[in-house]
Design a protein around this motif. Structure first.
Motif, PDB file in Angstrom:
ATOM      1  N   PHE A 105      52.999  -6.173  -2.080  1.00 29.73           N
ATOM      2  CA  PHE A 105      53.824  -7.088  -1.292  1.00 29.73           C
ATOM      3  C   PHE A 105      53.532  -6.904   0.197  1.00 29.73           C
ATOM      4  O   PHE A 105      53.216  -5.805   0.645  1.00 29.73           O
ATOM      5  CB  PHE A 105      55.311  -6.829  -1.560  1.00 29.73           C
ATOM      6  N   THR A 106      53.656  -7.997   0.932  1.00 30.44           N
ATOM      7  CA  THR A 106      53.429  -7.970   2.371  1.00 30.44           C
ATOM      8  C   THR A 106      54.656  -8.513   3.084  1.00 30.44           C
ATOM      9  O   THR A 106      55.203  -9.538   2.672  1.00 30.44           O
ATOM     10  CB  THR A 106      52.204  -8.838   2.739  1.00 30.44           C
ATOM     11  N   GLN A 147      63.573  -6.505   5.425  1.00 31.20           N
ATOM     12  CA  GLN A 147      62.306  -7.229   5.396  1.00 31.20           C
ATOM     13  C   GLN A 147      62.207  -8.207   4.234  1.00 31.20           C
ATOM     14  O   GLN A 147      62.700  -7.938   3.139  1.00 31.20           O
ATOM     15  CB  GLN A 147      61.129  -6.233   5.286  1.00 31.20           C
ATOM     16  N   VAL A 148      61.546  -9.324   4.488  1.00 35.10           N
ATOM     17  CA  VAL A 148      61.221 -10.296   3.442  1.00 35.10           C
ATOM     18  C   VAL A 148      59.768 -10.062   3.061  1.00 35.10           C
ATOM     19  O   VAL A 148      58.878 -10.096   3.919  1.00 35.10           O
ATOM     20  CB  VAL A 148      61.431 -11.744   3.930  1.00 35.10           C
ATOM     21  N   LEU A 149      59.549  -9.823   1.778  1.00 38.29           N
ATOM     22  CA  LEU A 149      58.202  -9.475   1.301  1.00 38.29           C
ATOM     23  C   LEU A 149      57.712 -10.516   0.328  1.00 38.29           C
ATOM     24  O   LEU A 149      58.486 -11.065  -0.461  1.00 38.29           O
ATOM     25  CB  LEU A 149      58.209  -8.117   0.600  1.00 38.29           C
ATOM     26  N   VAL A 150      56.419 -10.774   0.353  1.00 34.16           N
ATOM     27  CA  VAL A 150      55.819 -11.697  -0.596  1.00 34.16           C
ATOM     28  C   VAL A 150      54.553 -11.061  -1.156  1.00 34.16           C
ATOM     29  O   VAL A 150      53.871 -10.319  -0.464  1.00 34.16           O
ATOM     30  CB  VAL A 150      55.515 -13.071   0.065  1.00 34.16           C
ATOM     31  N   LYS A 151      54.286 -11.368  -2.416  1.00 37.25           N
ATOM     32  CA  LYS A 151      53.082 -10.833  -3.071  1.00 37.25           C
ATOM     33  C   LYS A 151      52.100 -11.974  -3.263  1.00 37.25           C
ATOM     34  O   LYS A 151      52.355 -12.901  -4.033  1.00 37.25           O
ATOM     35  CB  LYS A 151      53.444 -10.222  -4.415  1.00 37.25           C
ATOM     36  N   VAL A 152      51.005 -11.909  -2.556  1.00 36.57           N
ATOM     37  CA  VAL A 152      49.996 -12.977  -2.642  1.00 36.57           C
ATOM     38  C   VAL A 152      48.809 -12.490  -3.437  1.00 36.57           C
ATOM     39  O   VAL A 152      48.339 -11.394  -3.241  1.00 36.57           O
ATOM     40  CB  VAL A 152      49.533 -13.397  -1.235  1.00 36.57           C
ATOM     41  N   ALA A 169      52.728  -5.452   7.208  1.00 40.32           N
ATOM     42  CA  ALA A 169      52.299  -4.245   6.528  1.00 40.32           C
ATOM     43  C   ALA A 169      52.357  -4.474   5.026  1.00 40.32           C
ATOM     44  O   ALA A 169      53.297  -5.062   4.518  1.00 40.32           O
ATOM     45  CB  ALA A 169      53.192  -3.074   6.913  1.00 40.32           C
ATOM     46  N   LYS A 170      51.343  -4.015   4.328  1.00 37.32           N
ATOM     47  CA  LYS A 170      51.268  -4.198   2.888  1.00 37.32           C
ATOM     48  C   LYS A 170      51.794  -2.949   2.193  1.00 37.32           C
ATOM     49  O   LYS A 170      51.460  -1.846   2.582  1.00 37.32           O
ATOM     50  CB  LYS A 170      49.824  -4.451   2.485  1.00 37.32           C
ATOM     51  N   THR A 171      52.634  -3.139   1.174  1.00 39.41           N
ATOM     52  CA  THR A 171      53.154  -2.007   0.428  1.00 39.41           C
ATOM     53  C   THR A 171      52.187  -1.652  -0.689  1.00 39.41           C
ATOM     54  O   THR A 171      51.249  -2.388  -0.984  1.00 39.41           O
ATOM     55  CB  THR A 171      54.524  -2.340  -0.181  1.00 39.41           C
ATOM     56  N   THR A 172      52.450  -0.528  -1.342  1.00 35.55           N
ATOM     57  CA  THR A 172      51.567  -0.081  -2.411  1.00 35.55           C
ATOM     58  C   THR A 172      51.656  -0.979  -3.634  1.00 35.55           C
ATOM     59  O   THR A 172      50.762  -0.981  -4.462  1.00 35.55           O
ATOM     60  CB  THR A 172      51.905   1.359  -2.820  1.00 35.55           C
ATOM     61  N   ASP A 173      52.744  -1.761  -3.768  1.00 33.36           N
ATOM     62  CA  ASP A 173      52.850  -2.652  -4.918  1.00 33.36           C
ATOM     63  C   ASP A 173      52.340  -4.058  -4.618  1.00 33.36           C
ATOM     64  O   ASP A 173      52.587  -4.992  -5.376  1.00 33.36           O
ATOM     65  CB  ASP A 173      54.284  -2.683  -5.458  1.00 33.36           C
ATOM     66  N   ALA A 189      55.635 -14.237  -5.974  1.00 32.81           N
ATOM     67  CA  ALA A 189      56.813 -13.363  -6.060  1.00 32.81           C
ATOM     68  C   ALA A 189      57.251 -13.015  -4.647  1.00 32.81           C
ATOM     69  O   ALA A 189      56.419 -12.774  -3.774  1.00 32.81           O
ATOM     70  CB  ALA A 189      56.462 -12.096  -6.832  1.00 32.81           C
ATOM     71  N   ALA A 190      58.554 -13.009  -4.437  1.00 33.52           N
ATOM     72  CA  ALA A 190      59.107 -12.645  -3.121  1.00 33.52           C
ATOM     73  C   ALA A 190      60.362 -11.826  -3.334  1.00 33.52           C
ATOM     74  O   ALA A 190      61.046 -11.967  -4.350  1.00 33.52           O
ATOM     75  CB  ALA A 190      59.414 -13.894  -2.314  1.00 33.52           C
TER      76      ALA A 190
END
Ligand code: FES
Length: 161
Positions: free
Chosen positions: A66-67, A156-161, A60-64, A149-150
């Motif tokens: 990050f996934t 949850q572990v989130l990453v921004k691609v 799921a992708k957040t509004t900022d 960025a992670a």
């Protein structure tokens, strides 16, 4: 006589039908439509403000931007998390910090693999090595890996691609 009754009957029904929208508009309190718009946008703002970083399911992708790609438990159990494109590990120097890199070797594009024991990436094609933050440790690669960025939010572990 019948024609006159029919005319009056149809005229009355037609007149009532044409007045119906006017009566409805007159009975509706002023400002109802603008109030509805305001409350709708307020709800949207509240939901993005409160839940901007909340991830309920992996992917799921957040509004900022990050996934979620996995959980902290999965990360700590395997020592890393990866997708077809990205690998994430904890920073060997500061384990609270996550480091995310693109898995494509900068030499000729083979998929690098994280070595949990050695805490570095190795390329199976020509043996290049990269640090957890993507810097070249050993050639033939000469360029660092692309980094992302992670972060951890909740479990949850989130990453921004
Ligand atoms: Fe990775 Fe050559 S493709 S070292």
């Amino acid at each position: 006589m019948i024609k006159r009754r029919s005319f009056v009957k149809y005229f009355s029904v037609g007149w009532l039908a044409s007045c119906f929208p006017v009566v409805l508009a007159a009975c509706t309190p002023a400002g109802d439509s603008s109030d509805a718009k305001t409350s709708t946008s307020a709800m949207a703002d509240a939901s993005t403000g409160d839940k901007g970083n909340t991830v309920k399911t992996a992917g799921a992708k957040t509004t900022d931007g990050f996934t979620a790609i996995g959980t902290v438990t999965e990360l700590d159990k395997a020592g890393y998390l990866q997708t077809a494109k990205i690998s994430i590990s904890r920073d060997p120097v500061n384990p609270k910090q996550l480091l995310a890199v693109n898995r494509k070797c900068t030499h000729q594009g083979c998929d690098i693999a994280w070595q949990p024991g050695a805490k570095k990436y190795e390329c199976p094609c020509h043996d290049a090595e990269f640090s957890a933050d993507g810097k070249v440790l050993k050639g033939p690669a000469t360029e660092s890996l692309t980094t992302y960025a992670a972060k951890i939010v909740g479990t949850q572990v989130l990453v921004k691609v």
